[in-house]
Design a protein around this motif. Structure first.
Motif, PDB file in Angstrom:
ATOM      1  N   UNK A 171     -28.601 -13.754 -42.096  1.00  0.00           N
ATOM      2  CA  UNK A 171     -29.295 -14.568 -41.097  1.00  0.00           C
ATOM      3  C   UNK A 171     -29.969 -15.754 -41.774  1.00  0.00           C
ATOM      4  N   UNK A 172     -30.597 -15.517 -42.922  1.00  0.00           N
ATOM      5  CA  UNK A 172     -31.255 -16.610 -43.648  1.00  0.00           C
ATOM      6  C   UNK A 172     -30.228 -17.654 -44.091  1.00  0.00           C
ATOM      7  N   UNK A 173     -29.075 -17.201 -44.570  1.00  0.00           N
ATOM      8  CA  UNK A 173     -28.013 -18.140 -44.970  1.00  0.00           C
ATOM      9  C   UNK A 173     -27.510 -18.937 -43.770  1.00  0.00           C
ATOM     10  N   UNK A 174     -27.344 -18.254 -42.638  1.00  0.00           N
ATOM     11  CA  UNK A 174     -26.880 -18.936 -41.425  1.00  0.00           C
ATOM     12  C   UNK A 174     -27.887 -19.982 -40.979  1.00  0.00           C
ATOM     13  N   UNK A 175     -29.164 -19.624 -40.979  1.00  0.00           N
ATOM     14  CA  UNK A 175     -30.201 -20.566 -40.546  1.00  0.00           C
ATOM     15  C   UNK A 175     -30.249 -21.784 -41.459  1.00  0.00           C
ATOM     16  N   UNK A 176     -30.066 -21.558 -42.756  1.00  0.00           N
ATOM     17  CA  UNK A 176     -30.048 -22.658 -43.712  1.00  0.00           C
ATOM     18  C   UNK A 176     -28.830 -23.548 -43.490  1.00  0.00           C
ATOM     19  N   UNK A 177     -27.691 -22.935 -43.214  1.00  0.00           N
ATOM     20  CA  UNK A 177     -26.461 -23.682 -42.962  1.00  0.00           C
ATOM     21  C   UNK A 177     -26.547 -24.463 -41.665  1.00  0.00           C
ATOM     22  N   UNK A 178     -27.180 -23.877 -40.637  1.00  0.00           N
ATOM     23  CA  UNK A 178     -27.269 -24.522 -39.325  1.00  0.00           C
ATOM     24  C   UNK A 178     -28.256 -25.677 -39.288  1.00  0.00           C
ATOM     25  N   UNK A 231     -18.297 -10.402 -33.149  1.00  0.00           N
ATOM     26  CA  UNK A 231     -18.746  -9.291 -34.001  1.00  0.00           C
ATOM     27  C   UNK A 231     -19.377  -9.839 -35.286  1.00  0.00           C
ATOM     28  N   UNK A 232     -18.773 -10.881 -35.826  1.00  0.00           N
ATOM     29  CA  UNK A 232     -19.307 -11.500 -37.037  1.00  0.00           C
ATOM     30  C   UNK A 232     -20.675 -12.132 -36.766  1.00  0.00           C
ATOM     31  N   UNK A 233     -20.833 -12.785 -35.619  1.00  0.00           N
ATOM     32  CA  UNK A 233     -22.140 -13.338 -35.251  1.00  0.00           C
ATOM     33  C   UNK A 233     -23.191 -12.236 -35.146  1.00  0.00           C
ATOM     34  N   UNK A 234     -22.795 -11.100 -34.599  1.00  0.00           N
ATOM     35  CA  UNK A 234     -23.711  -9.962 -34.487  1.00  0.00           C
ATOM     36  C   UNK A 234     -24.168  -9.506 -35.878  1.00  0.00           C
ATOM     37  N   UNK A 235     -23.223  -9.436 -36.811  1.00  0.00           N
ATOM     38  CA  UNK A 235     -23.567  -9.036 -38.186  1.00  0.00           C
ATOM     39  C   UNK A 235     -24.500 -10.073 -38.807  1.00  0.00           C
ATOM     40  N   UNK A 236     -24.178 -11.360 -38.630  1.00  0.00           N
ATOM     41  CA  UNK A 236     -25.035 -12.421 -39.173  1.00  0.00           C
ATOM     42  C   UNK A 236     -26.456 -12.327 -38.636  1.00  0.00           C
ATOM     43  N   UNK A 237     -26.577 -11.996 -37.366  1.00  0.00           N
ATOM     44  CA  UNK A 237     -27.890 -11.922 -36.735  1.00  0.00           C
ATOM     45  C   UNK A 237     -28.688 -10.715 -37.199  1.00  0.00           C
ATOM     46  N   UNK A 238     -28.012  -9.643 -37.570  1.00  0.00           N
ATOM     47  CA  UNK A 238     -28.704  -8.384 -37.863  1.00  0.00           C
ATOM     48  C   UNK A 238     -28.804  -8.021 -39.338  1.00  0.00           C
ATOM     49  N   UNK A 239     -28.252  -8.840 -40.221  1.00  0.00           N
ATOM     50  CA  UNK A 239     -28.414  -8.637 -41.663  1.00  0.00           C
ATOM     51  C   UNK A 239     -29.318  -9.763 -42.159  1.00  0.00           C
ATOM     52  N   UNK A 240     -30.548  -9.441 -42.578  1.00  0.00           N
ATOM     53  CA  UNK A 240     -31.528 -10.494 -42.899  1.00  0.00           C
ATOM     54  C   UNK A 240     -31.038 -11.547 -43.889  1.00  0.00           C
ATOM     55  N   UNK A 241     -30.365 -11.145 -44.965  1.00  0.00           N
ATOM     56  CA  UNK A 241     -29.894 -12.122 -45.950  1.00  0.00           C
ATOM     57  C   UNK A 241     -28.879 -13.079 -45.314  1.00  0.00           C
ATOM     58  N   UNK A 300      -8.923 -21.588 -43.740  1.00  0.00           N
ATOM     59  CA  UNK A 300     -10.260 -20.993 -43.859  1.00  0.00           C
ATOM     60  C   UNK A 300     -11.070 -21.659 -44.963  1.00  0.00           C
ATOM     61  N   UNK A 301     -10.416 -22.014 -46.060  1.00  0.00           N
ATOM     62  CA  UNK A 301     -11.131 -22.638 -47.169  1.00  0.00           C
ATOM     63  C   UNK A 301     -11.601 -24.056 -46.858  1.00  0.00           C
ATOM     64  N   UNK A 302     -11.089 -24.649 -45.796  1.00  0.00           N
ATOM     65  CA  UNK A 302     -11.537 -25.978 -45.365  1.00  0.00           C
ATOM     66  C   UNK A 302     -12.758 -25.896 -44.449  1.00  0.00           C
ATOM     67  N   UNK A 303     -13.301 -24.703 -44.270  1.00  0.00           N
ATOM     68  CA  UNK A 303     -14.460 -24.483 -43.402  1.00  0.00           C
ATOM     69  C   UNK A 303     -15.652 -24.027 -44.229  1.00  0.00           C
ATOM     70  N   UNK A 304     -16.851 -24.066 -43.657  1.00  0.00           N
ATOM     71  CA  UNK A 304     -18.039 -23.637 -44.408  1.00  0.00           C
ATOM     72  C   UNK A 304     -17.896 -22.197 -44.899  1.00  0.00           C
ATOM     73  N   UNK A 305     -18.400 -21.907 -46.112  1.00  0.00           N
ATOM     74  CA  UNK A 305     -18.236 -20.572 -46.700  1.00  0.00           C
ATOM     75  C   UNK A 305     -18.690 -19.426 -45.796  1.00  0.00           C
ATOM     76  N   UNK A 306     -19.754 -19.636 -45.038  1.00  0.00           N
ATOM     77  CA  UNK A 306     -20.277 -18.560 -44.204  1.00  0.00           C
ATOM     78  C   UNK A 306     -19.323 -18.176 -43.077  1.00  0.00           C
ATOM     79  N   UNK A 307     -18.420 -19.080 -42.703  1.00  0.00           N
ATOM     80  CA  UNK A 307     -17.511 -18.785 -41.588  1.00  0.00           C
ATOM     81  C   UNK A 307     -16.084 -18.477 -42.026  1.00  0.00           C
ATOM     82  N   UNK A 308     -15.847 -18.359 -43.325  1.00  0.00           N
ATOM     83  CA  UNK A 308     -14.480 -18.175 -43.828  1.00  0.00           C
ATOM     84  C   UNK A 308     -13.811 -16.928 -43.261  1.00  0.00           C
ATOM     85  N   UNK A 309     -14.499 -15.799 -43.218  1.00  0.00           N
ATOM     86  CA  UNK A 309     -13.865 -14.543 -42.787  1.00  0.00           C
ATOM     87  C   UNK A 309     -13.366 -14.598 -41.340  1.00  0.00           C
TER      88      UNK A 309
END
Length: 197
Positions: free
Chosen positions: A88-95, A76-86, A147-156
């Motif tokens: 998605x841009x953060x995810x692409x930069x992180x990846x 569900x979180x991946x779906x949100x990342x893919x469909x919220x432009x801001x 969670x805090x030992x992981x990248x900020x984008x994946x904390x939740x």
């Protein structure tokens, strides 16, 4: 170091380094506990087979169910990342720069990370917190540290997975249960990420 010295690609180098680091931490922690003469060390760390806590099958089923629930949250979180432009841009930069090759990513995420991270964060951190906190407090606190030992984008979603892993460990007292939670979660997220791309 392994990339330069042994001319390994980043994927195998990272997987081997992660495995070696996790193994060293596990051996040193086990040695430190053994030196302190911790009674029932295997039971304390969740390494003993769960005869006194119920069926092994129940522990495996609980791990699978909690892993599927955590994986659902991750998808569900991946779906949100893919469909919220801001996002998605953060995810692409992180990846960018994290392309390690499929086999090595699978070995790292579905085998090495669950084994060593669960030993450290559930077997040591959670059990240590559990000595002075309630079950719920230790579950939430250890999940927060994890969670805090992981990248900020994946904390939740990682926090949710860690809560389910700690909760399942509290229920079974067997480290195999949260290892399964973690492996199923990582596998589902990897698969979902592959399908989205």
């Amino acid at each position: 170091f392994a990339v330069m010295a042994f001319k390994l690609a980043p994927g195998p180098a990272l997987t081997i380094a992660f495995g070696l680091a996790g193994g060293i931490v596990a051996v040193l922690a086990g040695y430190a506990f053994w030196r302190r003469k911790v009674p029932d060390l295997a039971g304390v760390l969740g390494l003993a087979l769960p005869w006194q806590y119920g069926s092994r099958w129940r522990g495996l089923a609980l791990g699978l169910g909690a892993g599927l629930a955590a994986g659902g949250v991750g998808l569900a979180y991946l779906y949100v990342l893919e469909n919220v432009p801001l996002l998605r841009a953060l995810r692409d930069e992180t990846d960018a720069g994290h392309k390690l090759g499929n086999l090595w990513v699978v070995l790292l995420a579905v085998v090495a990370a669950p084994l060593f991270e669960e030993f450290i964060f559930r077997g040591i951190v959670f059990r240590g917190m559990r000595r002075s906190l309630s079950a719920g407090g230790a579950v939430v606190a250890s999940a927060g540290v994890f969670a805090l030992c992981h990248p900020p984008l994946s904390v939740a979603p990682v926090f949710v997975m860690a809560v389910l892993a700690a909760w399942s460990f509290e229920r079974t007292k067997w480290l195999a249960t949260p290892i399964i939670v973690h492996a199923v979660y990582n596998g589902m997220v990897l698969l979902g990420n592959t399908m989205i791309r």
